[in-house]
Design a protein around this motif. Structure first.
Motif, PDB file in Angstrom:
ATOM      1  N   GLN A 134       4.236   1.941  11.498  1.00 36.17           N
ATOM      2  CA  GLN A 134       3.249   0.935  11.097  1.00 36.17           C
ATOM      3  C   GLN A 134       1.825   1.441  11.327  1.00 36.17           C
ATOM      4  OE1 GLN A 134       3.790  -2.846  12.973  1.00 36.17           O
ATOM      5  NE2 GLN A 134       2.101  -3.835  11.871  1.00 36.17           N
ATOM      6  N   THR A 135       1.610   2.153  12.439  1.00 35.45           N
ATOM      7  CA  THR A 135       0.267   2.702  12.710  1.00 35.45           C
ATOM      8  C   THR A 135      -0.124   3.729  11.663  1.00 35.45           C
ATOM      9  OG1 THR A 135       0.631   2.344  15.085  1.00 35.45           O
ATOM     10  CG2 THR A 135      -1.141   3.850  14.446  1.00 35.45           C
ATOM     11  N   LEU A 136       0.806   4.583  11.266  1.00 31.08           N
ATOM     12  CA  LEU A 136       0.502   5.599  10.255  1.00 31.08           C
ATOM     13  C   LEU A 136       0.324   4.969   8.876  1.00 31.08           C
ATOM     14  CD1 LEU A 136       2.894   8.472  11.370  1.00 31.08           C
ATOM     15  CD2 LEU A 136       0.476   8.170  11.874  1.00 31.08           C
ATOM     16  N   GLU A 137       1.042   3.883   8.586  1.00 37.86           N
ATOM     17  CA  GLU A 137       0.853   3.197   7.316  1.00 37.86           C
ATOM     18  C   GLU A 137      -0.551   2.619   7.223  1.00 37.86           C
ATOM     19  OE1 GLU A 137       3.944   0.355   7.077  1.00 37.86           O
ATOM     20  OE2 GLU A 137       5.522   1.817   6.659  1.00 37.86           O
ATOM     21  N   GLU A 138      -1.044   2.055   8.308  1.00 38.74           N
ATOM     22  CA  GLU A 138      -2.414   1.541   8.307  1.00 38.74           C
ATOM     23  C   GLU A 138      -3.428   2.672   8.164  1.00 38.74           C
ATOM     24  OE1 GLU A 138      -2.778  -0.612  11.902  1.00 38.74           O
ATOM     25  OE2 GLU A 138      -1.422  -2.248  11.293  1.00 38.74           O
ATOM     26  N   ALA A 139      -3.161   3.814   8.779  1.00 38.17           N
ATOM     27  CA  ALA A 139      -4.092   4.942   8.656  1.00 38.17           C
ATOM     28  C   ALA A 139      -4.110   5.475   7.225  1.00 38.17           C
ATOM     29  CB  ALA A 139      -3.697   6.047   9.633  1.00 38.17           C
ATOM     30  N   GLN A 153       0.808  -1.207   0.000  1.00 37.12           N
ATOM     31  CA  GLN A 153       0.000   0.000   0.000  1.00 37.12           C
ATOM     32  C   GLN A 153       0.850   1.270   0.000  1.00 37.12           C
ATOM     33  OE1 GLN A 153      -3.318   0.166  -0.274  1.00 37.12           O
ATOM     34  NE2 GLN A 153      -3.449  -2.062  -0.443  1.00 37.12           N
ATOM     35  N   ILE A 154       1.983   1.260   0.699  1.00 33.33           N
ATOM     36  CA  ILE A 154       2.817   2.450   0.810  1.00 33.33           C
ATOM     37  C   ILE A 154       3.837   2.445  -0.321  1.00 33.33           C
ATOM     38  CG2 ILE A 154       4.401   3.719   2.286  1.00 33.33           C
ATOM     39  CD1 ILE A 154       1.488   3.595   3.256  1.00 33.33           C
ATOM     40  N   ASN A 155       3.790   3.468  -1.149  1.00 36.99           N
ATOM     41  CA  ASN A 155       4.749   3.588  -2.241  1.00 36.99           C
ATOM     42  C   ASN A 155       5.614   4.813  -2.031  1.00 36.99           C
ATOM     43  OD1 ASN A 155       3.049   5.741  -2.936  1.00 36.99           O
ATOM     44  ND2 ASN A 155       1.837   4.440  -4.303  1.00 36.99           N
ATOM     45  N   LEU A 162      11.120  12.020  15.748  1.00 38.26           N
ATOM     46  CA  LEU A 162      10.238  11.643  16.848  1.00 38.26           C
ATOM     47  C   LEU A 162       9.256  10.548  16.423  1.00 38.26           C
ATOM     48  CD1 LEU A 162       9.394  15.073  18.533  1.00 38.26           C
ATOM     49  CD2 LEU A 162      10.955  13.302  19.329  1.00 38.26           C
ATOM     50  N   VAL A 163       8.788  10.582  15.172  1.00 35.27           N
ATOM     51  CA  VAL A 163       7.885   9.535  14.697  1.00 35.27           C
ATOM     52  C   VAL A 163       8.585   8.185  14.713  1.00 35.27           C
ATOM     53  CG1 VAL A 163       6.646   8.704  12.663  1.00 35.27           C
ATOM     54  CG2 VAL A 163       6.438  11.092  13.360  1.00 35.27           C
ATOM     55  N   VAL A 169       2.605  10.201   1.487  1.00 29.58           N
ATOM     56  CA  VAL A 169       2.863  11.363   2.331  1.00 29.58           C
ATOM     57  C   VAL A 169       3.801  11.006   3.484  1.00 29.58           C
ATOM     58  CG1 VAL A 169       0.869  10.980   3.826  1.00 29.58           C
ATOM     59  CG2 VAL A 169       1.735  13.300   3.524  1.00 29.58           C
ATOM     60  N   LEU A 170       3.807   9.744   3.923  1.00 27.90           N
ATOM     61  CA  LEU A 170       4.732   9.343   4.987  1.00 27.90           C
ATOM     62  C   LEU A 170       6.176   9.371   4.509  1.00 27.90           C
ATOM     63  CD1 LEU A 170       2.812   6.387   6.667  1.00 27.90           C
ATOM     64  CD2 LEU A 170       2.929   8.770   7.378  1.00 27.90           C
TER      65      LEU A 170
END
Length: 467
Positions: free
Chosen positions: A80-85, A51-53, A72-73, A57-58
């Motif tokens: 992993q939490t932000l990738e799921e979001a 999903q993350i390419n 800090l992230v 934005v991450l």
């Protein structure tokens, strides 16, 4: 035989019948377990790498100029939490500037966030900056009523507002300084001027800070021995501001002349009732601007560290009077007098009186008592003062100096009096012991009459010599 064949065929058909029934029941149960309308796999069930390419934005956040936030992230283990979001919906990130996280954030609060036990508070703080929806500058709410948005934190919301007809945008109390800074298909990043702190993290920080200051048992170390008095150190009593020090000035001095004197151990040090360093700096500047006392200032600052020691003494509450020789008097010093180890310190120590004296107080003392002896920082020597020609004369004999420039500097703690000669302590003469004098007086001496008698008897030949 026919019955045997018949029995075997009966068993075969029975087994075949039960096998068919079993397959039928198994196929029916499998069909009931499967959904009637199968749906495609949700994005959450797929791997995050699918999903993350590189256009996410991450990835843009980790490669952007918001390096402090990206660090800090990673430390908060939120990737992993932000990738799921991001896989579920677009997100909007409000990224504080690096200066806000480096210098504007309270160091104690930042230390609290980076502690391993406070990982949950750090995660809450970071997810408070992310909204699970796409809000660009064009979709920014015009009025303050519809600007409430839910964040990735539970029960936490951000309030978006506009000012000056929409020209200035704000998130809670932080102003948006770089709207639409990073735009990607799955989200965007707005740059804000400060860090947004949720109420739960602030309350947790205040609670931890108050608990840290509370201790059930006050630790007490082993008893310490004062190296100056060789006694056990006792807790200093409560000393009001401006009170004189408990220890005499000689106990507060460094042990002997030294290029690095020890700090004064008086009780007023931690309270900083007096700024001795500033006062010593002021009086040295006064000497330089007054003119004619540059050599004395040079000795205090450059050749020795006595200026620092004097500042520490004054900070501890002691008062000092400096008899400062002028440049003409200092020029008379020879190289031998200054080349010995500790000689400059000993000379200056003899010119410092541990009292606060002015021209008026010293002149009144010598007029009333004739001769007055003042203690100096060079123990056990003292400076003798007496009245002479309507002024104050220091020293005795050939080594004497007059009060030449009175009250060069007086501030209530330090007094500087200019003199026209360099003072040296009078060396005590070695006196002969009375036993030696008595032995010399007991030596027999012949009288004149005895000598004449001995000479006459010698000529007559009665005695060869007189015993």
């Amino acid at each position: 035989m026919d019955s045997h064949i018949y029995g075997r065929s009966y068993l075969f058909f029975s087994f075949f019948f039960f096998f068919v029934v079993f397959l039928t029941l198994f196929s029916l149960s499998s069909a009931a377990a499967l959904p009637r309308n199968p749906k495609p796999l949700s994005p959450k069930s797929n791997s995050s790498s699918a999903q993350i390419n590189s256009n996410s934005v991450l990835v843009a956040l980790l490669d952007s100029h918001y390096t402090e936030l990206a660090e800090l992230v990673e430390k908060a283990l939120l990737l992993q939490t932000l990738e799921e979001a991001v896989g579920q919906h677009n997100i909007t990130i409000f990224a504080p500037r690096n200066e806000a996280l480096e210098r504007q954030l309270d160091p104690e609060f930042k230390r609290f966030l980076l502690e391993p036990g406070n990982l949950k508070s750090l995660q809450t703080l970071l997810m408070f900056h992310i909204i699970p929806s796409r809000i660009g500058s064009s979709q920014w709410p015009k009025d303050s009523g519809s600007g409430r948005h839910r964040t990735l934190c539970k029960n936490e919301h951000l309030h978006l507002s506009s000012k000056d007809s929409g020209e200035k945008k704000a998130v809670d109390s932080a102003e948006v300084v770089r709207p639409d800074d990073v735009i990607r298909p799955d989200g965007l990043i707005h740059g804000i001027e400060r860090v947004l702190i949720p109420r739960s993290v602030q309350e947790d920080f205040n609670r931890r800070r108050s608990l840290r200051s509370i201790s059930a048992v006050i630790p007490e170390g082993a008893p310490e021995v004062d190296p100056r008095t060789h006694r056990l150190k006792k807790p200093a009593p409560a000393v009001p501001a401006g009170a004189p020090p408990v220890l005499p000035v000689y106990d507060a001095l460094a042990p002997g002349p030294s290029l690095a004197p020890a700090p004064a151990p008086g009780p007023g040090g931690p309270r900083h009732h007096f700024d001795g360093m500033s006062q010593v700096k002021d009086f040295i500047h006064t000497l330089l601007h007054y003119g004619g006392y540059n050599e004395m200032a040079d000795i205090l600052v450059n050749l020795t560290s006595l200026a620092t020691e004097m500042g520490r003494l004054v900070s501890e509450g002691y008062v000092l009077t400096v008899l400062a020789p002028n440049d003409e008097a200092m020029a008379k010093l020879t190289t031998d007098q200054l080349s010995e180890p500790g000689a400059p310190e000993q000379i200056v120590y003899y010119h410092i009186i541990p009292e606060y004296q002015t021209e008026e107080s010293m002149y009144n003392s010598v007029r009333r008592f004739g001769k007055v002896q003042y203690d100096t920082l060079r123990l056990p020597h003292r400076v003798v003062a007496q009245e002479a020609d309507g002024s104050v004369k220091f020293g005795s004999g050939d080594v004497s100096a007059y009060l030449f420039d009175p009250d060069i500097y007086t501030d209530g703690r330090i007094s500087v009096q200019g003199i026209d000669e360099v003072l040296f302590p009078v060396e005590e003469e070695k006196k002969a012991t009375p036993v030696v004098k008595a032995a010399a007086a007991a030596k027999p001496r012949r009288g004149k009459l005895m000598e004449v008698a001995c000479s006459m008897l010698g000529t007559l030949g009665h005695f060869s010599t007189c015993q």
